[in-house]
Design an enzyme around this catalytic site. Sequence first.
Site, PDB file in Angstrom:
ATOM      1  CG  PHE A   1      -1.999   1.018   1.157  1.00 54.39           C
ATOM      2  CD1 PHE A   1      -3.104   0.811   0.357  1.00 54.39           C
ATOM      3  CD2 PHE A   1      -1.907   2.199   1.863  1.00 54.39           C
ATOM      4  CE1 PHE A   1      -4.114   1.763   0.271  1.00 54.39           C
ATOM      5  CE2 PHE A   1      -2.904   3.155   1.785  1.00 54.39           C
ATOM      6  CZ  PHE A   1      -4.019   2.941   0.979  1.00 54.39           C
TER       7      PHE A   1
ATOM      8  CG  ASP B   1      -0.642  -2.424   6.496  1.00 48.00           C
ATOM      9  OD1 ASP B   1      -1.745  -2.687   6.997  1.00 48.00           O
ATOM     10  OD2 ASP B   1      -0.453  -1.431   5.760  1.00 48.00           O
TER      11      ASP B   1
ATOM     12  CE1 TYR C   1      -9.695   2.834   6.508  1.00 41.62           C
ATOM     13  CE2 TYR C   1      -8.844   3.979   8.440  1.00 41.62           C
ATOM     14  CZ  TYR C   1      -8.683   3.533   7.139  1.00 41.62           C
ATOM     15  OH  TYR C   1      -7.513   3.782   6.461  1.00 41.62           O
ATOM     16  CE  LYS C   2      -8.288  -0.872   4.929  1.00 42.50           C
ATOM     17  NZ  LYS C   2      -8.783   0.083   3.948  1.00 42.50           N
TER      18      LYS C   2
ATOM     19  NE  ARG D   1      -9.638  -2.918  -3.040  1.00 42.75           N
ATOM     20  CZ  ARG D   1      -9.074  -2.391  -1.950  1.00 42.75           C
ATOM     21  NH1 ARG D   1      -7.952  -2.905  -1.484  1.00 42.75           N
ATOM     22  NH2 ARG D   1      -9.612  -1.364  -1.321  1.00 42.75           N
TER      23      ARG D   1
END
Length: 409
Positions: free
Chosen positions: A130, A207, A232-233, A381
């Site tokens: 990322f 990560d 927050y996912k 995705r």
Amino acid sequence: MTDELLERAEALDEADPLAPLRDRFLAPDDFDVVSYLDGNSLGRPLRATEQRMTEFVREQWAGRLIRGWTDGWLEQPQRLGDRLGALALGAAAGQTIVADSTTVLLYKLVRAAVDARPGRRTIVLDTDNFPTDRYVCEAVAAERGLELAWIETDPSAGIRPEQVAAAVGEDTALVLFSHVAYRSGWLADVAEINRIAHAAGALTLWDLCHSAGSVEVELDAWGVDLAVGCSYKYLNGGPGAPAFAYVRSGLQGELRQPIWGWMGHRASFEMGPGHEPAPGIRAMLSGTPPILAMLPLEVNLDLLAEAGIAAVRRKSLLLTEYVIDVADRWLAPLGVEVVSPRDPARRGGHVTLRRPGFEALLEPLWEGGVIPDYRRPDGLRIGPAPLSTGFAEVHRGLSILRDLLEKQP
């Protein structure tokens, strides 16, 4: 004509032990989304979150005011971190803390790690991680006069142990990778990569942004040194929710993070001269903890405790397997390729589909109430969240995608 895929989705929903939990999520009557397939970017809010935040504002914030800090707010980052560690990370108490953003915590951990390995001048990372991870490593390397050793990774796969073995050496201070690759969903072999890095004398930093709350994680058992992730996912902490950091207990006295603030001091309210880091994981704090922003995460951990991470992972694998089956049946004839691992042992919680021209479909998909995620180049995705997504919802979304593809010239 009978829709066998719909019948299968309905049967999977009927047999799903987590299906009743979907009603715990907030979906107003005028909500225009018919298929939310982006749980790997932003989770849905729980009904209890709305209630808990309202109660907090009225009772604790308005009622207790500054007295709330002595009512337990000061301990919230560690208390919530311990609970997160136990429920989702495989981490014993005293090693996880909730604070800051993912980027800030990455910076703290990378700086602390390389400073703890003086004389070693290299950070090993991969080219398809990322962007934040790569940018932070570039910044720290520039600050400390270090070098970056880049491993070329296939965007359709992810980092492999043999690549790490070929890249690390006596000059390696730190290796940094994602547990689940953000593009492909590739699930890395954390334990084996840790073993390789440790044999070279390097520290490891993982990560967990695309794995926490979706796949089973065993930080202690895998021998992880450091980890960071967002909430927050799959953890449904809300937009901009605070992140978390993990520091293995045996390293806590050795590392010193670079952003010295009053909350990371051994005695915050002494207000004395000079910074003396707090013992243990609390030394990772800097400024005032975002107490209000932690509430949604706390609510979601209640739900995760009820469901159990093992059940979440089982459903996640069923959901992603269903996505792949639908893609093979409906979308492959229209030029769509599945670029995520088909092996469930190497697949995280999302599936990436690839086809030139996908970007042009985002607006009509959104207009039709279907919300996936897009990553360049040409990657769509599909990220169903096990606690809030049903199989029929996935069917609805992918059927609309199929219809749009059939209309394309």
